[in-house]
Design a protein around this motif. Structure first.
Motif, PDB file in Angstrom:
ATOM      1  N   HIS A 194      -5.894   0.376   2.699  1.00 12.28           N
ATOM      2  CA  HIS A 194      -6.585   0.892   3.879  1.00 12.28           C
ATOM      3  C   HIS A 194      -7.465  -0.199   4.478  1.00 12.28           C
ATOM      4  O   HIS A 194      -8.117  -0.968   3.756  1.00 12.28           O
ATOM      5  N   GLY A 195      -7.444  -0.272   5.799  1.00 11.85           N
ATOM      6  CA  GLY A 195      -8.281  -1.245   6.486  1.00 11.85           C
ATOM      7  C   GLY A 195      -7.494  -1.973   7.556  1.00 11.85           C
ATOM      8  O   GLY A 195      -6.531  -1.452   8.122  1.00 11.85           O
ATOM      9  N   SER A 196      -7.889  -3.209   7.815  1.00 11.50           N
ATOM     10  CA  SER A 196      -7.235  -4.034   8.827  1.00 11.50           C
ATOM     11  C   SER A 196      -6.807  -5.347   8.189  1.00 11.50           C
ATOM     12  O   SER A 196      -7.243  -5.680   7.075  1.00 11.50           O
ATOM     13  N   PRO A 197      -5.939  -6.132   8.860  1.00  8.20           N
ATOM     14  CA  PRO A 197      -5.474  -7.390   8.269  1.00  8.20           C
ATOM     15  C   PRO A 197      -6.631  -8.275   7.823  1.00  8.20           C
ATOM     16  O   PRO A 197      -7.584  -8.506   8.568  1.00  8.20           O
ATOM     17  N   GLY A 198      -6.565  -8.714   6.575  1.00  7.24           N
ATOM     18  CA  GLY A 198      -7.606  -9.567   6.019  1.00  7.24           C
ATOM     19  C   GLY A 198      -8.776  -8.811   5.450  1.00  7.24           C
ATOM     20  O   GLY A 198      -9.666  -9.421   4.841  1.00  7.24           O
ATOM     21  N   ALA A 199      -8.815  -7.497   5.636  1.00  6.75           N
ATOM     22  CA  ALA A 199      -9.935  -6.688   5.114  1.00  6.75           C
ATOM     23  C   ALA A 199      -9.375  -5.379   4.568  1.00  6.75           C
ATOM     24  O   ALA A 199      -9.566  -4.304   5.141  1.00  6.75           O
ATOM     25  N   LEU A 200      -8.652  -5.484   3.475  1.00  8.83           N
ATOM     26  CA  LEU A 200      -7.960  -4.329   2.905  1.00  8.83           C
ATOM     27  C   LEU A 200      -8.560  -3.943   1.561  1.00  8.83           C
ATOM     28  O   LEU A 200      -9.047  -4.792   0.806  1.00  8.83           O
ATOM     29  N   GLY A 229      11.631  -4.111   5.936  1.00  5.17           N
ATOM     30  CA  GLY A 229      10.446  -4.790   5.432  1.00  5.17           C
ATOM     31  C   GLY A 229       9.440  -3.828   4.840  1.00  5.17           C
ATOM     32  O   GLY A 229       9.782  -2.733   4.385  1.00  5.17           O
ATOM     33  N   GLN A 230       8.185  -4.245   4.890  1.00  3.03           N
ATOM     34  CA  GLN A 230       7.084  -3.481   4.318  1.00  3.03           C
ATOM     35  C   GLN A 230       6.100  -3.104   5.417  1.00  3.03           C
ATOM     36  O   GLN A 230       5.826  -3.890   6.327  1.00  3.03           O
ATOM     37  N   VAL A 231       5.602  -1.867   5.346  1.00  4.78           N
ATOM     38  CA  VAL A 231       4.574  -1.421   6.289  1.00  4.78           C
ATOM     39  C   VAL A 231       3.262  -2.119   5.948  1.00  4.78           C
ATOM     40  O   VAL A 231       2.797  -2.069   4.802  1.00  4.78           O
ATOM     41  N   ARG A 232       2.682  -2.768   6.966  1.00  2.00           N
ATOM     42  CA  ARG A 232       1.378  -3.396   6.791  1.00  2.00           C
ATOM     43  C   ARG A 232       0.507  -3.061   7.998  1.00  2.00           C
ATOM     44  O   ARG A 232       1.028  -2.746   9.077  1.00  2.00           O
ATOM     45  N   PRO A 233      -0.809  -3.119   7.840  1.00  2.00           N
ATOM     46  CA  PRO A 233      -1.689  -2.757   8.959  1.00  2.00           C
ATOM     47  C   PRO A 233      -1.489  -3.670  10.161  1.00  2.00           C
ATOM     48  O   PRO A 233      -1.308  -4.882  10.022  1.00  2.00           O
ATOM     49  N   PRO A 249      -2.927  -4.648  14.304  1.00  2.00           N
ATOM     50  CA  PRO A 249      -4.237  -5.034  14.852  1.00  2.00           C
ATOM     51  C   PRO A 249      -5.257  -3.900  14.842  1.00  2.00           C
ATOM     52  O   PRO A 249      -6.462  -4.145  14.732  1.00  2.00           O
ATOM     53  N   GLU A 250      -4.792  -2.657  14.960  1.00  2.00           N
ATOM     54  CA  GLU A 250      -5.715  -1.520  14.987  1.00  2.00           C
ATOM     55  C   GLU A 250      -6.038  -0.994  13.596  1.00  2.00           C
ATOM     56  O   GLU A 250      -6.788  -0.021  13.452  1.00  2.00           O
ATOM     57  N   GLY A 251      -5.465  -1.614  12.570  1.00  2.00           N
ATOM     58  CA  GLY A 251      -5.742  -1.184  11.207  1.00  2.00           C
ATOM     59  C   GLY A 251      -4.999   0.098  10.852  1.00  2.00           C
ATOM     60  O   GLY A 251      -4.037   0.494  11.510  1.00  2.00           O
ATOM     61  N   THR A 252      -5.455   0.757   9.795  1.00  2.00           N
ATOM     62  CA  THR A 252      -4.825   2.000   9.338  1.00  2.00           C
ATOM     63  C   THR A 252      -5.702   3.195   9.680  1.00  2.00           C
ATOM     64  O   THR A 252      -6.882   3.051  10.020  1.00  2.00           O
ATOM     65  N   LEU A 253      -5.122   4.370   9.570  1.00  2.00           N
ATOM     66  CA  LEU A 253      -5.803   5.617   9.931  1.00  2.00           C
ATOM     67  C   LEU A 253      -6.401   6.295   8.706  1.00  2.00           C
ATOM     68  O   LEU A 253      -5.856   6.216   7.599  1.00  2.00           O
ATOM     69  N   SER A 254      -7.491   6.991   8.934  1.00  2.00           N
ATOM     70  CA  SER A 254      -8.118   7.838   7.923  1.00  2.00           C
ATOM     71  C   SER A 254      -8.308   9.215   8.542  1.00  2.00           C
ATOM     72  O   SER A 254      -8.777   9.326   9.678  1.00  2.00           O
ATOM     73  N   PHE A 255      -7.932  10.266   7.817  1.00  2.00           N
ATOM     74  CA  PHE A 255      -8.022  11.610   8.396  1.00  2.00           C
ATOM     75  C   PHE A 255      -8.178  12.643   7.284  1.00  2.00           C
ATOM     76  O   PHE A 255      -7.879  12.381   6.114  1.00  2.00           O
ATOM     77  N   ASN A 256      -8.659  13.802   7.683  1.00  2.00           N
ATOM     78  CA  ASN A 256      -8.819  14.929   6.764  1.00  2.00           C
ATOM     79  C   ASN A 256      -7.777  15.989   7.102  1.00  2.00           C
ATOM     80  O   ASN A 256      -7.763  16.513   8.226  1.00  2.00           O
ATOM     81  N   VAL A 257      -6.918  16.293   6.166  1.00  2.00           N
ATOM     82  CA  VAL A 257      -5.872  17.291   6.393  1.00  2.00           C
ATOM     83  C   VAL A 257      -6.511  18.666   6.551  1.00  2.00           C
ATOM     84  O   VAL A 257      -7.274  19.114   5.685  1.00  2.00           O
ATOM     85  N   GLY A 258      -6.222  19.305   7.666  1.00  2.00           N
ATOM     86  CA  GLY A 258      -6.790  20.620   7.932  1.00  2.00           C
ATOM     87  C   GLY A 258      -8.275  20.586   8.215  1.00  2.00           C
ATOM     88  O   GLY A 258      -8.931  21.628   8.207  1.00  2.00           O
ATOM     89  N   GLY A 259      -8.820  19.364   8.438  1.00  2.65           N
ATOM     90  CA  GLY A 259     -10.242  19.248   8.736  1.00  2.65           C
ATOM     91  C   GLY A 259     -11.147  19.356   7.531  1.00  2.65           C
ATOM     92  O   GLY A 259     -12.368  19.445   7.678  1.00  2.65           O
ATOM     93  N   ASP A 260     -10.589  19.326   6.332  1.00  2.00           N
ATOM     94  CA  ASP A 260     -11.375  19.473   5.105  1.00  2.00           C
ATOM     95  C   ASP A 260     -11.540  18.103   4.445  1.00  2.00           C
ATOM     96  O   ASP A 260     -10.551  17.423   4.156  1.00  2.00           O
ATOM     97  N   GLU A 261     -12.777  17.705   4.180  1.00  2.00           N
ATOM     98  CA  GLU A 261     -13.046  16.392   3.595  1.00  2.00           C
ATOM     99  C   GLU A 261     -12.468  16.243   2.192  1.00  2.00           C
ATOM    100  O   GLU A 261     -12.250  15.127   1.723  1.00  2.00           O
ATOM    101  N   PHE A 291       2.026  -0.684  13.848  1.00  2.00           N
ATOM    102  CA  PHE A 291       1.864  -1.315  12.538  1.00  2.00           C
ATOM    103  C   PHE A 291       2.773  -2.533  12.434  1.00  2.00           C
ATOM    104  O   PHE A 291       3.642  -2.764  13.285  1.00  2.00           O
ATOM    105  N   MET A 292       2.579  -3.296  11.378  1.00  3.05           N
ATOM    106  CA  MET A 292       3.386  -4.483  11.146  1.00  3.05           C
ATOM    107  C   MET A 292       4.545  -4.155  10.204  1.00  3.05           C
ATOM    108  O   MET A 292       4.356  -3.494   9.178  1.00  3.05           O
ATOM    109  N   LEU A 293       5.729  -4.616  10.583  1.00  6.46           N
ATOM    110  CA  LEU A 293       6.870  -4.621   9.668  1.00  6.46           C
ATOM    111  C   LEU A 293       7.005  -6.058   9.186  1.00  6.46           C
ATOM    112  O   LEU A 293       7.257  -6.967   9.985  1.00  6.46           O
TER     113      LEU A 293
END
Length: 564
Positions: free
Chosen positions: A240-246, A382-386, A388-400, A442-444
């Motif tokens: 999780h994060g952005s390129p160079g800061a994972l 290839g492989q999924v990599r973050p 420029p916008e980085g990766t997403l963080s979310f709560n399924v159903g709005g529950d932390e 995302f990056m391939l």
């Protein structure tokens, strides 16, 4: 980089035949049922050999029993003792004494009335034919009695077919014994006796059921081997994060499934901080098609063998129902089966060809390296990599408590378990209440370089199996994810990025940094964006013999009952 412990996928050349056993719980259950069906087939066939083979009614003589001579007597054949002889007779007469059948009214579960008339096996029956003297008959004890009667208006009192009633009789004369095989009220034909044939037909039906269950659940030879190899890999934590800061993501861990890496996961410690640049060593990832080649499935597996058994059994059954003597039901069932068989084989051949064509399009399309890919239609692995916008963080159903990190594309659904009705009409199902999806470019990365992919441009993405499911009681939440670190297969159009699509500080000296892949429809073939590598897509690959030739041969065979 491939090491001595890395399985060699190039060795997956399975030759003429490979025994492919079930590799999932559902497949094992289907195989168990199929094996039970084959055992039942053997038992039913053995039982059928003990049932007398009664001649058709049209081969019976229409004469008084006293008129039978040696010319009408013949060896009775299968199901009888080897030296047993007799003559089949067909005649009508009036019952002088005794009861030949009894009847009653009954109701089904919906309250509808129906009449039932069954042969009465107790005691002998005296018959006075239209010509000649009376004689006594008894139901043949080796077979169940069959009586053909008119429908009664129900409800009414029970009834019997007895003294004074005229009946049509199908008899077997053996010496001085007269055996009643079947009978009918005046105006109806005595039923055919097809106990032996029907038992063998049921055996053919159980063979067909068992073989088709085992056929549709027989894995391809490649999927069995790939699953064994994939088991060597464990679960995977997304980044999780952005390129160079994972950092490792919080939330569910990716369990090993059919869309996971088959070989080892490219380690993030060798990733370049610039996502467009090659990894350390500039080598392709181990699972790249250029590196591992194309596997060769077995020419035959139990899939084709069970398919041949299924078509043989159903063709034989349909032909038998129409060719051998029987009732109107046998004729109807035979016609339905032969039509259904043709429809089934046409659908089977069509789906098999469609799947074969899709897989071979994938095989025949050369996979490009990211660092040298050209503008236009391209296949990339290839492989999924973050991005420029980085990766997403979310709560399924709005529950932390249902936090998911490290995603570049996701979809989740919230469902409620709802039951309606009561008693036998009660039905329950999961119904969708909420759902959500989102993605970021995302990056391939295939080891030689990274290229930006816009997942929102694909109408449909194949996420493979779910990342996780939460639930309890009446509610459940299921999430599917493309996560950083996952394998990805992409068939789309490579385009040059516009200036407003380029992030600030982009290194213009890297050719693939100027490009983006989209799922435009004008690629000339079906666009795909799948979690998994090309090997994941090819795991269901069957040989041309199994995928094309066998279904076509089965289609031709299914036409046989129309000429039998």
């Amino acid at each position: 980089m491939e090491d001595s412990t890395t399985p060699d996928l190039r060795s997956l050349n399975h030759g003429l035949f490979q025994l492919t056993l079930p590799n999932s719980g559902r497949q094992m259950i289907a195989w168990f049922i199929g094996i039970v069906c084959f055992l039942v087939t053997g038992i039913l066939f053995w039982i059928s050999l003990t049932i007398p083979d009664i001649a058709p009614t049209n081969e019976a003589y229409n004469m008084h029993p006293d008129e039978v001579t040696s010319n009408e007597v013949r060896l009775l054949g299968k199901g009888f003792k080897s030296d047993e002889t007799g003559a089949y007779l067909l005649l009508s007469g009036e019952i002088q004494d005794g009861i030949i059948a009894t009847g009653y009214c009954s109701q089904d579960d919906e309250g509808n009335w129906q009449s039932n008339t069954d042969g009465y096996e107790h005691g002998s029956i005296m018959i006075l034919p239209s010509n000649g003297s009376s004689f006594n008959i008894t139901w043949y004890r080796e077979l169940s009695p069959e009586f053909n009667a008119f429908e009664r208006d129900c409800p009414t009192d029970d009834w019997e077919i007895s003294q004074g009633d005229v009946v049509n009789l199908f008899l077997l004369k053996q010496g001085n014994d007269l055996w009643l095989l079947s009978a009918a009220e005046e105006g109806l034909d005595a039923p055919e006796k097809t106990g032996r044939e029907d038992m063998q037909r049921i055996a053919l039906l159980t063979t067909a059921i068992g073989s088709v269950l085992m056929m549709v659940t027989t894995p391809s030879s490649l999927s069995s081997d790939l699953k064994k190899i994939r088991k060597l890999s464990g679960d995977m934590i997304h980044l999780h994060g952005s390129p160079g800061a994972l950092e490792p993501s919080k939330g569910p861990v990716r369990s090993n499934d059919e869309s996971s890496w088959i070989l080892s996961v490219p380690n993030h410690t060798i990733w370049s901080e610039n996502p467009y640049m090659a990894d350390e060593g500039s080598e392709l990832i181990d699972e790249h098609p250029i590196k591992v080649g194309t596997p060769s499935p077995a020419t035959f597996t139990l899939y084709s063998i069970n398919g041949i058994i299924f078509i043989t059994a159903t063709t034989w059954l349909a032909s038998d129902l129409l060719a051998r003597h029987g009732s109107g039901f046998h004729w109807f069932a035979g016609n339905v089966m032969r039509l259904g068989l043709v429809i089934f084989t046409i659908i089977w051949a069509y789906l098999a060809f469609k799947r074969w064509k899709l897989v071979h399009n994938i095989i025949d399309t050369p996979t490009s390296k990211v660092r040298s890919v050209a503008v236009g239609a391209a296949e990339l692995v290839g492989q999924v990599r973050p991005g420029p916008e980085g990766t997403l963080s979310f709560n399924v159903g709005g529950d932390e408590s249902r936090l998911v990190e490290g995603a570049v594309a996701y979809k989740w659904v919230e469902e409620e378990h709802v039951c309606r009705g009561s008693g036998e009409d009660r039905t329950c199902s999961w119904e969708t209440r909420r759902k959500e999806n989102a993605s970021v470019p995302f990056m391939l990365h295939d080891g030689t370089g990274g290229i930006l992919v816009d997942p929102s441009s694909w109408e449909k993405m194949d996420y493979g199996g779910s990342l996780h499911r939460w639930g309890g009681g009446k509610w459940r939440w299921t999430v599917h994810v493309f996560g950083a670190g996952d394998p990805v297969y992409c068939l789309g159009r490579v385009e040059t990025r516009k200036d407003d699509e380029k992030e600030e500080g982009l290194d213009g000296s890297i050719p693939n940094a100027q490009l983006i892949v989209r799922g435009n429809k004008d690629v000339g073939m079906e666009t795909k964006l799948n979690r998994g590598t090309e090997f994941s897509l090819l795991s269901s690959l069957r040989s041309t013999t199994e995928a094309i030739i066998v279904p076509l041969l089965m289609l031709v065979s299914s036409i046989i009952p129309f000429f039998w």
